[in-house]
Design a protein around this motif. Sequence first.
Motif, PDB file in Angstrom:
ATOM      1  N   GLY A 114       0.782  -1.231   0.000  1.00 15.02           N
ATOM      2  CA  GLY A 114       0.000   0.000   0.000  1.00 15.02           C
ATOM      3  C   GLY A 114       0.815   1.283   0.000  1.00 15.02           C
ATOM      4  O   GLY A 114       0.247   2.364   0.212  1.00 15.02           O
ATOM      5  N   GLY A 115       2.120   1.200  -0.231  1.00 14.55           N
ATOM      6  CA  GLY A 115       2.955   2.398  -0.250  1.00 14.55           C
ATOM      7  C   GLY A 115       2.987   3.070  -1.609  1.00 14.55           C
ATOM      8  O   GLY A 115       2.451   2.565  -2.603  1.00 14.55           O
ATOM      9  N   ASP A 116       3.622   4.228  -1.679  1.00 13.67           N
ATOM     10  CA  ASP A 116       3.713   5.016  -2.905  1.00 13.67           C
ATOM     11  C   ASP A 116       5.189   5.241  -3.221  1.00 13.67           C
ATOM     12  O   ASP A 116       5.859   6.016  -2.533  1.00 13.67           O
ATOM     13  N   PRO A 117       5.731   4.597  -4.257  1.00  9.59           N
ATOM     14  CA  PRO A 117       7.159   4.782  -4.569  1.00  9.59           C
ATOM     15  C   PRO A 117       7.493   6.191  -5.039  1.00  9.59           C
ATOM     16  O   PRO A 117       8.620   6.654  -4.863  1.00  9.59           O
ATOM     17  N   VAL A 118       6.522   6.881  -5.645  1.00 12.63           N
ATOM     18  CA  VAL A 118       6.780   8.251  -6.102  1.00 12.63           C
ATOM     19  C   VAL A 118       6.957   9.187  -4.904  1.00 12.63           C
ATOM     20  O   VAL A 118       7.698  10.170  -4.973  1.00 12.63           O
ATOM     21  N   LEU A 119       6.283   8.877  -3.788  1.00 10.36           N
ATOM     22  CA  LEU A 119       6.436   9.693  -2.584  1.00 10.36           C
ATOM     23  C   LEU A 119       7.887   9.687  -2.115  1.00 10.36           C
ATOM     24  O   LEU A 119       8.417  10.727  -1.700  1.00 10.36           O
ATOM     25  N   PHE A 120       8.536   8.514  -2.178  1.00 13.30           N
ATOM     26  CA  PHE A 120       9.940   8.452  -1.789  1.00 13.30           C
ATOM     27  C   PHE A 120      10.783   9.378  -2.661  1.00 13.30           C
ATOM     28  O   PHE A 120      11.667  10.087  -2.167  1.00 13.30           O
ATOM     29  N   GLN A 121      10.518   9.402  -3.956  1.00  7.74           N
ATOM     30  CA  GLN A 121      11.307  10.251  -4.851  1.00  7.74           C
ATOM     31  C   GLN A 121      11.052  11.726  -4.573  1.00  7.74           C
ATOM     32  O   GLN A 121      11.974  12.544  -4.667  1.00  7.74           O
ATOM     33  N   PHE A 140      10.317  14.198 -14.107  1.00 10.10           N
ATOM     34  CA  PHE A 140       9.409  14.322 -15.246  1.00 10.10           C
ATOM     35  C   PHE A 140       9.033  12.966 -15.840  1.00 10.10           C
ATOM     36  O   PHE A 140       7.952  12.818 -16.410  1.00 10.10           O
ATOM     37  N   VAL A 141       9.909  11.982 -15.747  1.00 12.17           N
ATOM     38  CA  VAL A 141       9.616  10.648 -16.288  1.00 12.17           C
ATOM     39  C   VAL A 141       9.479   9.624 -15.170  1.00 12.17           C
ATOM     40  O   VAL A 141       9.590   8.418 -15.413  1.00 12.17           O
ATOM     41  N   ALA A 142       9.246  10.067 -13.953  1.00 11.13           N
ATOM     42  CA  ALA A 142       9.194   9.157 -12.809  1.00 11.13           C
ATOM     43  C   ALA A 142       7.776   8.798 -12.395  1.00 11.13           C
ATOM     44  O   ALA A 142       7.599   8.096 -11.399  1.00 11.13           O
ATOM     45  N   GLY A 143       6.772   9.276 -13.100  1.00  6.68           N
ATOM     46  CA  GLY A 143       5.401   8.909 -12.764  1.00  6.68           C
ATOM     47  C   GLY A 143       4.609   9.989 -12.069  1.00  6.68           C
ATOM     48  O   GLY A 143       3.482   9.720 -11.625  1.00  6.68           O
ATOM     49  N   SER A 145       2.223  13.324 -11.819  1.00  9.01           N
ATOM     50  CA  SER A 145       1.080  13.684 -12.657  1.00  9.01           C
ATOM     51  C   SER A 145       1.463  14.757 -13.664  1.00  9.01           C
ATOM     52  O   SER A 145       2.453  15.493 -13.496  1.00  9.01           O
ATOM     53  N   VAL A 146       0.667  14.866 -14.709  1.00 16.13           N
ATOM     54  CA  VAL A 146       0.922  15.863 -15.750  1.00 16.13           C
ATOM     55  C   VAL A 146       0.815  17.267 -15.176  1.00 16.13           C
ATOM     56  O   VAL A 146       1.612  18.160 -15.505  1.00 16.13           O
ATOM     57  N   TYR A 147      -0.147  17.493 -14.295  1.00 17.50           N
ATOM     58  CA  TYR A 147      -0.336  18.822 -13.715  1.00 17.50           C
ATOM     59  C   TYR A 147       0.857  19.207 -12.836  1.00 17.50           C
ATOM     60  O   TYR A 147       1.325  20.355 -12.864  1.00 17.50           O
ATOM     61  N   ALA A 148       1.352  18.245 -12.050  1.00 13.85           N
ATOM     62  CA  ALA A 148       2.534  18.531 -11.236  1.00 13.85           C
ATOM     63  C   ALA A 148       3.741  18.826 -12.122  1.00 13.85           C
ATOM     64  O   ALA A 148       4.532  19.735 -11.835  1.00 13.85           O
ATOM     65  N   ALA A 149       3.896  18.069 -13.207  1.00 13.34           N
ATOM     66  CA  ALA A 149       5.015  18.310 -14.121  1.00 13.34           C
ATOM     67  C   ALA A 149       4.922  19.700 -14.737  1.00 13.34           C
ATOM     68  O   ALA A 149       5.939  20.395 -14.876  1.00 13.34           O
TER      69      ALA A 149
END
Length: 364
Positions: A237-244, A304-307, A309-313
């Motif tokens: 249930g974790g989020d790998p993008v959060l770590f980045q 930018f290529v790590a997943g 969202s488009v709006y965040a990018a």
Amino acid sequence: MATLLTPPHHYLNESYGIKSWLLTRDHKRIALLYLATVTLFFFVGGSFAVLIRLDLATPAGDLVSDETYNKLFTMHGVMMVFFFLIPAIPSVLGNFLVPIMIGAKDLAFSEIEPRKLVHLRPRRPLHAVRARNGRRGHGLDVLYALQHGLLHYPGHPDSARHLHHRIFVNSDRPQLHRTIHRMRAPGMTWFRLPLFIWSTYATSLINVLGTPVIAITILLVAAERLFHFGFFNPAVGGDPVLFQHLFWFYSHPAVYIMVLPAMGVVSELVAAGCRKPVFGYKFVAFASLGIAVLGFLVWGHHMFVAGESVYAALIFLDSELRRRDSISGQGVQLDRQRCTRDRCRGKRRCCTPTASSVCSRLAD
């Protein structure tokens, strides 16, 4: 020619013995101890680089195993970044010069520095040497949450805690903030401070704001591996993008921890070599603070290529373009230093520090 008189008692002969050095609170002695320590780590990290190059000298690469190669590669980076580059100028020149430049007797919280120096002692970081015989899992698995699964962790789980402790203790420098804020000599107003003090202040700001984030992140990685909490691993249930996000929130400003103090040193060398104050003093001072503050707003351009969202990018792209268009701190400092050199009118002293500062600016 004037003769330089050395006082009969100074920081080198105030007391003698190893104990007097290890337990000292003199900021100049502590700076020399930091210099010796980071120099040791430089050679240790360099030895890892030599082993890497020797392994790559042959097509087979048979000097060390693949797993040991990965550990050497990672520990070379950890040593050079966290134990040499980041503490080198702030801990050595910062401890030695900041109280002298602002007219303070010593650093604030002077009793903390000996303890921090003890925490930077060689014993714990030199455990990385044991990575060569595969007995300890130092490597990218300490930093990256998904390098190994939760059920397979090929190393000592406390290595993440040790790395967190070293990064937090040795990088967080609130003493410099306190010293510059509250311990300046009477009459030493903000715009009378040397530019090295401004760059050190900006570096301390990055450390105080950014280091707790990466420290907490590594604690979360350790807790996830030890207790199977779902922070970053999607399997639980974790989020790998959060770590980045957390990692780059610190790691992008961390670049300026290495660069800003060096830029302050170059500004002082240019002013001393040209025998004139740096042209546009306030621009350079505020550029240092601008680099420190704006560096925390654009970490998403690494993802930018790590997943994300488009709006965040789009938001991070816009903030990055605005930052580059509105203020480029490095460009401001380079331009002011070049203007200072152009205003010398033949008064420049052709000495080695001045030549080195000019060459560093030409390289930029």
